[in-house]
Design an enzyme around this catalytic site. Structure first.
Site, short mmCIF file in Angstrom:
data_model
loop_
_atom_site.label_atom_id
_atom_site.label_comp_id
_atom_site.label_asym_id
_atom_site.label_seq_id
_atom_site.Cartn_x
_atom_site.Cartn_y
_atom_site.Cartn_z
N CYS A 48 0.84 -1.20 0.00
CA CYS A 48 0.00 0.00 0.00
C CYS A 48 0.88 1.25 0.00
O CYS A 48 1.78 1.37 0.81
CB CYS A 48 -0.92 0.00 1.22
SG CYS A 48 -2.05 1.43 1.26
N CYS A 50 -0.42 4.39 0.40
CA CYS A 50 -1.09 5.53 1.03
C CYS A 50 -0.18 6.18 2.07
O CYS A 50 0.79 5.59 2.53
CB CYS A 50 -2.43 5.12 1.62
SG CYS A 50 -2.36 4.42 3.28
N CYS A 53 -0.77 4.43 6.18
CA CYS A 53 -0.30 3.14 6.69
C CYS A 53 1.12 3.25 7.25
O CYS A 53 1.95 3.99 6.74
CB CYS A 53 -0.31 2.10 5.57
SG CYS A 53 -1.94 1.49 5.13
#
Length: 189
Positions: A48, A50, A53
């Site tokens: 991920c 993003c 996180c």
């Protein structure tokens, strides 16, 4: 030189056993370590990009998966956990000392309600489900990665067998759209 993404996948994606019965997730602290007991395997394991996180030092991406919130038991030192952002959809419970996000339940009315996000590389045991895709790949630009590096990042994910998406994979996007259609009353079987 291969593009470094995350220590648990940079050397190749290790396959899961297909029979992982669960295990223990631990934070990075060497004293009063936070430990969680997880029942069963994880699902939708992915890299991920993003900006929310947790990522280990030097990682550009996190590796995160979900499990049912009721499969999680805070086994040791839960007093060290605090929610990073109480207004977020994912209520990421992090160790106040080392910063590792231990679990992030979704409690709001959402397609992912009842699930918690965890970082499988923190398992003491080997064999949990392997990462299967990369999500929010372009979001690493927001964390300081140059747009000029994106072709190399996407190519590296493909070399590792992880399809890169700039959102979630199609199955999870369908889950979100189905949830929305049901709420709007437009869902058709």
């Amino acid at each position: 030189m291969a593009v470094a993404l995350h220590p648990s996948i940079d050397g190749g994606v290790k396959p899961g056993t297909g029979s992982f019965a669960g295990g223990t997730l631990s934070c990075l602290c060497t004293t009063r370590t936070v430990r969680l007991k997880i029942k069963g395997d994880v699902a939708h394991n992915h890299a991920c990009g993003c900006t929310k996180c947790w990522k280990p030092a030097g990682a550009v991406f996190s590796v995160v998966a979900v499990t049912g919130t009721d499969n999680i038991e805070v086994a040791e030192n839960g007093d060290k956990l605090a929610v990073v952002d109480p207004s977020a959809l994912i209520l990421r419970h992090a160790c106040k000392e080392c910063g590792v996000h231990m679990y992030g339940p979704v409690e709001k009315d959402h397609a992912f309600k009842g699930l918690s996000f965890v970082h499988p590389e923190r398992f003491a045991e080997a064999g949990s489900a392997a990462p299967g895709f990369a999500a929010f790949v372009s979001s690493v630009i927001e964390s300081g990665v140059s747009p000029s590096k994106m072709d190399g990042i996407r190519a590296r994910f493909k070399e590792l067998g992880l399809e890169p998406y700039d959102c979630l994979n199609p199955v999870l996007m369908d889950v979100l759209a189905t949830f929305t259609a049901k709420k709007m009353g437009t869902f058709r079987e």
